[in-house]
Design an enzyme around this catalytic site. Structure first.
Site, PDB file in Angstrom:
ATOM      1  N   MET A  14     -29.537  -4.226   1.966  1.00 57.26           N
ATOM      2  CA  MET A  14     -28.723  -4.666   0.839  1.00 57.26           C
ATOM      3  C   MET A  14     -28.415  -6.165   0.912  1.00 57.26           C
ATOM      4  O   MET A  14     -28.660  -6.813   1.925  1.00 57.26           O
ATOM      5  CB  MET A  14     -27.415  -3.877   0.801  1.00 57.26           C
ATOM      6  CG  MET A  14     -27.614  -2.385   0.576  1.00 57.26           C
ATOM      7  SD  MET A  14     -26.076  -1.454   0.506  1.00 57.26           S
ATOM      8  CE  MET A  14     -25.366  -2.081  -1.018  1.00 57.26           C
ATOM      9  N   HIS A  15     -27.895  -6.683  -0.185  1.00 60.95           N
ATOM     10  CA  HIS A  15     -27.259  -8.005  -0.281  1.00 60.95           C
ATOM     11  C   HIS A  15     -28.217  -9.197  -0.345  1.00 60.95           C
ATOM     12  O   HIS A  15     -27.780 -10.305  -0.642  1.00 60.95           O
ATOM     13  CB  HIS A  15     -26.290  -8.263   0.891  1.00 60.95           C
ATOM     14  CG  HIS A  15     -25.317  -7.167   1.151  1.00 60.95           C
ATOM     15  ND1 HIS A  15     -24.479  -6.658   0.180  1.00 60.95           N
ATOM     16  CD2 HIS A  15     -25.062  -6.452   2.284  1.00 60.95           C
ATOM     17  CE1 HIS A  15     -23.733  -5.705   0.709  1.00 60.95           C
ATOM     18  NE2 HIS A  15     -24.070  -5.546   1.972  1.00 60.95           N
ATOM     19  N   ASP A  26     -29.478   0.881   1.200  1.00 63.34           N
ATOM     20  CA  ASP A  26     -29.754   1.734   2.356  1.00 63.34           C
ATOM     21  C   ASP A  26     -28.587   2.642   2.718  1.00 63.34           C
ATOM     22  O   ASP A  26     -28.784   3.798   3.093  1.00 63.34           O
ATOM     23  CB  ASP A  26     -30.205   0.906   3.567  1.00 63.34           C
ATOM     24  CG  ASP A  26     -29.256  -0.220   3.937  1.00 63.34           C
ATOM     25  OD1 ASP A  26     -28.201  -0.382   3.280  1.00 63.34           O
ATOM     26  OD2 ASP A  26     -29.578  -0.964   4.879  1.00 63.34           O
TER      27      ASP A  26
END
Length: 489
Positions: free
Chosen positions: A78-79, A237
């Site tokens: 992520m991110h 995730d």
């Protein structure tokens, strides 16, 4: 048959799951290790993710001759910030989740909106991990790149773009950008406008099981999938991993130890921590949310220790040595802040330490202290759950920490709850495949999918003597971070 694709940090994994929720085949392909041009920086080439995804998909399809994939679901790290131009070309390497360069941008966002108001708008404070802070860093330091930007995506959504030609994102992943109104599951106009991010750059939002795109003829030619195969939105995730572990109903909790560590609790409504010490995100389950605490360097702590003092030794050998040491490591403590820390300290400059080393401590003590220190750090999130009234009815373990019998036992006794280990803990790719199956109509919803697919193999009870010892050890652990912060000045 449903394909789940997990675009991780170290590699991409593909799994095939049948209509009974059973994993039929899996394949993976490593990524080029992320680059760190300066201390605290972490970048990857999105094209390498697509290369690995093609290889993993081709390989998993090849293991089942004649297989027809009915739907695809995606998950991944992520991110990360992927910046694309008007033609969809990558403008620079992606700043990924563990990049820590954006403290100044976090400070600017808190000054711009007010920290409490930003939490009201997005359910989270500004942290260096979040996508928006990375975009603002590019805006400030690479204005020529920012000026060419027309689209922004997260890592797995870039792979979806290459697979389908569609700019799309799910509400779970979008929660980690700091651009989402998490409570209302929509982009925050106020945050985007205030931060100078054109709304036209943001991909279309979908719930995780929704079909949002179809495999393009071009991608079909290089992956072996059939053109027109439906693609579900999927989830980051942690959201997909929670689906894969059945963490769907309020009160259900998972503790997962991979490179990082996450304690994840499903909630019926968005539950904000006023101090922002935990993340509050939309769940991958429509109409539900979750809270989670993150330890940046969980499994990474054990890997770092092995590479530093026991290169070439197996993890099994090291944990066998640690198993000979009594609970509490004879007073030795480890704080796992190798990459700074998120929960509960929100301090990118936090530093790791062994505390209390004596001449009587050996390698086994160091290993056991790391296992215990990571569990103490994750217990910080359980402590926050208690503060905020978030129920814990049961805990399921996942990741590498669930595969070590010793680490499972340590976690049960540190957390103070019985912990479940699943028959097949397949991670985010498995959850993504289940989401694809729901989108394709194989199951009525995620609850039905998980009821069909998930079985508990073993429940581990806390050890009463260890619980008492760890309660004392946790008190000591809680005192180490403030001391280290004072030393740092």
């Amino acid at each position: 048959m449903f394909l789940g694709l997990d675009v991780g940090t170290g590699g991409t994994r593909a799994v095939l799951v049948d209509e009974r929720g059973r994993v039929v085949a899996s394949a993976s392909e490593e990524h080029i290790p992320f680059a760190s041009p300066q201390p605290g920086w972490a970048e990857q080439d999105p094209e390498d993710w697509w290369r690995a995804a093609q290889k993993a998909i081709r390989d998993v399809i090849a293991t089942v001759p004649g297989v027809e994939v009915d739907a695809v679901g995606l998950t991944g790290q992520m991110h990360g910030a992927v910046l694309l131009d008007a033609q969809g070309e990558v403008l620079r390497p992606s700043l990924i989740w563990c990049d820590q360069r954006t403290d100044a941008q976090c400070d600017w966002l808190h000054e711009k909106f007010g920290r409490e108001h930003l939490i009201e708008l997005t359910a989270n404070p500004a942290l260096p991990n979040f996508t928006l802070t990375k975009l603002l860093w590019v805006k400030e330091h690479e204005p020529e790149i920012f000026a060419k930007t027309e689209h922004i995506l997260c890592p797995k959504d870039y792979v979806r773009f290459r697979l389908t030609g569609t700019y799309a994102i799910d509400v779970h992943e979008a929660s980690g950008t700091l651009l989402l109104d998490v409570a209302n599951r929509r982009w925050s106009k106020e945050v985007a406008q205030g931060a100078g991010i054109p709304e036209s750059w943001l991909p279309e939002l979908f719930e995780s099981p929704e079909i949002c795109a179809k495999v393009s003829p071009e991608a079909a030619a290089v992956t072996g999938l059939t053109a027109g195969t439906p693609v579900a939105a999927g989830a980051g995730d942690q959201g997909a991993g929670a689906v894969g572990m059945g963490i769907l109903q309020p009160g259900s909790v998972s503790a997962t130890i991979g490179t990082s560590g996450v304690v994840f609790a499903a909630t019926a409504a968005p539950t904000r921590d006023p101090l922002g010490r935990m993340h509050t995100f939309c769940h991958a389950v429509p109409g539900r949310w979750h809270v989670m605490g993150v330890t940046q360097a969980a499994g990474l702590s054990l890997r770092w220790l092995r590479e530093t003092i026991a290169s070439g030794e197996s993890y099994d050998q090291l944990t066998a040595e640690a198993a000979k040491i009594a609970a509490g490591s004879d007073g030795l403590l480890w704080t796992p802040y190798l990459l700074g820390e998120r929960t509960p300290h929100l301090d990118s400059q936090a530093r790791a330490a062994f505390v209390g080393i004596t001449a009587g401590h050996g390698r086994g003590h160091l290993v056991r202290a790391v296992l215990e220190g990571v569990a103490y750090s994750l217990k910080d999130t359980f402590t926050l759950f208690s503060e905020l009234g978030i129920p814990v009815k049961g805990v399921r373990l996942g990741g590498g920490g669930a595969r070590s019998p010793l680490w499972r036992s340590v976690q049960a006794s540190v957390y103070g709850y019985p912990v479940d280990v699943l028959t097949a803990e397949e991670g985010g790719a498995f959850g993504a495949a289940l989401l694809a199956g729901v989108g394709a109509g194989a199951w009525a919803d995620t609850d039905a999918a998980c009821a069909a697919a998930i079985e508990v193999a073993e429940q581990i009870q806390p050890d009463a003597a260890a619980v008492a010892r760890y309660a004392e050890g946790y008190k000591g652990f809680r005192q180490v971070y403030p001391a280290l912060r004072n030393i740092r000045g």
